[in-house]
Enzyme design. Structure first.
Site, PDB file in Angstrom:
ATOM      1  N   SER A 135      59.034  32.895  56.212  1.00 48.42           N
ATOM      2  CA  SER A 135      58.821  33.284  54.806  1.00 48.42           C
ATOM      3  C   SER A 135      58.759  34.803  54.713  1.00 48.42           C
ATOM      4  O   SER A 135      58.315  35.467  55.655  1.00 48.42           O
ATOM      5  CB  SER A 135      57.498  32.712  54.285  1.00 48.42           C
ATOM      6  N   TYR A 148      48.119  31.776  55.543  1.00 49.23           N
ATOM      7  CA  TYR A 148      49.503  31.342  55.317  1.00 49.23           C
ATOM      8  C   TYR A 148      50.467  32.426  55.790  1.00 49.23           C
ATOM      9  O   TYR A 148      51.415  32.153  56.538  1.00 49.23           O
ATOM     10  CB  TYR A 148      49.756  31.020  53.843  1.00 49.23           C
TER      11      TYR A 148
END
Ligand code: NDP
Ligand code: 8X3
Length: 218
Positions: A135, A148
């Site tokens: 990501s 995250y």
């Protein structure tokens, strides 16, 4: 016909990946925890193209049983797509829920490395490929991203480490670091459909920071 193993194929990026791979002539092992979604995917694409495996990627015993259950035709994996993952919460670190942190570490990091390790011998034998979904959050940090973002930095870094270790084996290793993609990601993260709808409203551009490929990818 080549075979891909795609985790997190019940929604979002994973289900789109399976659809694209099948359209391009691949067979896919499609995994996720929601059996009804996997059944729908088989009904849509065909039982000769999609083999559903319903299990929680954090459960190593369930993973072992799932891998052992693979029938002829879906047993020889040429491509592993490490996609299953999630974010939980957006609290600042000092207010974060430790169970949320553990869930993200178990899913985004531990489950990914366990599955990768288990499939590596046959990927090497077949000179296959690995694609990991990292990501932009792994490189560009925002408040509340904490674990995250850290887990996605791990995905990106682990991919580079795999490329170093697998150099010369013929296995190609790639990470994709998407920006915002409208999936169930924000619904899962916040538990709110409204929050999800409002985040994605009006988003026209889909960013992707980097697609890193090893020599020979085409
Ligand atoms: P979705 O929530 O739409 O899909 C997530 C998938 O992961 C589902 O199929 C879900 O299946 C599966 N999954 C999650 N936890 C588990 C588990 N414990 N066991 C088995 N499967 C699991 O999100 P996305 O498609 O957006 O996310 C896919 C990947 O893309 C993730 O790694 C995410 O971090 C990454 N990503 C997403 C971005 C975005 O903006 N959407 C941007 C950058 C990266 P089920 O619930 O059925 O088990
Ligand atoms: C998901 C993208 O920006 O919501 O990895 O963290 S973001």
């Amino acid at each position: 016909m080549k075979t891909a193993f795609v985790t997190g194929a019940t929604a979002g990026i994973g289900i789109a990946t399976v659809r694209r791979l099948v359209a391009d002539g691949w067979r896919c092992v499609a995994t996720g925890r929601r059996q009804e979604r996997l059944d729908a995917l088989v009904a849509e694409l065909g039982a000769d193209k999609v083999l559903p495996l319903c299990f929680d990627v954090r459960d190593t015993a369930a993973l072992d049983a799932a891998l052992a259950s693979l029938p002829e035709g879906f047993r020889d994996i040429d491509l592993l797509v490490n996609n299953a993952g999630l974010a939980q919460g957006l609290s600042a670190a000092q207010n974060a829920n430790l169970d949320d942190w553990q869930t993200m570490i178990d899913t985004n990091i531990t489950a990914m490395v366990v599955l990768t390790r288990k499939l590596l011998p046959q990927l090497i034998e077949r000179k296959g490929a690995i694609i990991a979904i990292g990501s932009v959050a792994g490189s560009y940090i925002y408040p509340g991203g904490n674990v995250y973002a850290g887990s996605k930095a791990f995905v990106n870094h682990f991919t580079l480490a795999l490329r170093a270790d697998l150099h010369g084996t013929g296995v190609r290793v790639t990470s994709i670091e998407p920006g915002m993609v409208e999936t169930e990601f924000t619904l899962v993260r916040t538990g709110s459909q409204e929050a999800s709808d409002s985040l994605y409203r009006g988003v026209g551009l889909r960013a992707c920071r980097r697609i890193s490929t090893s020599t020979g990818w085409n």
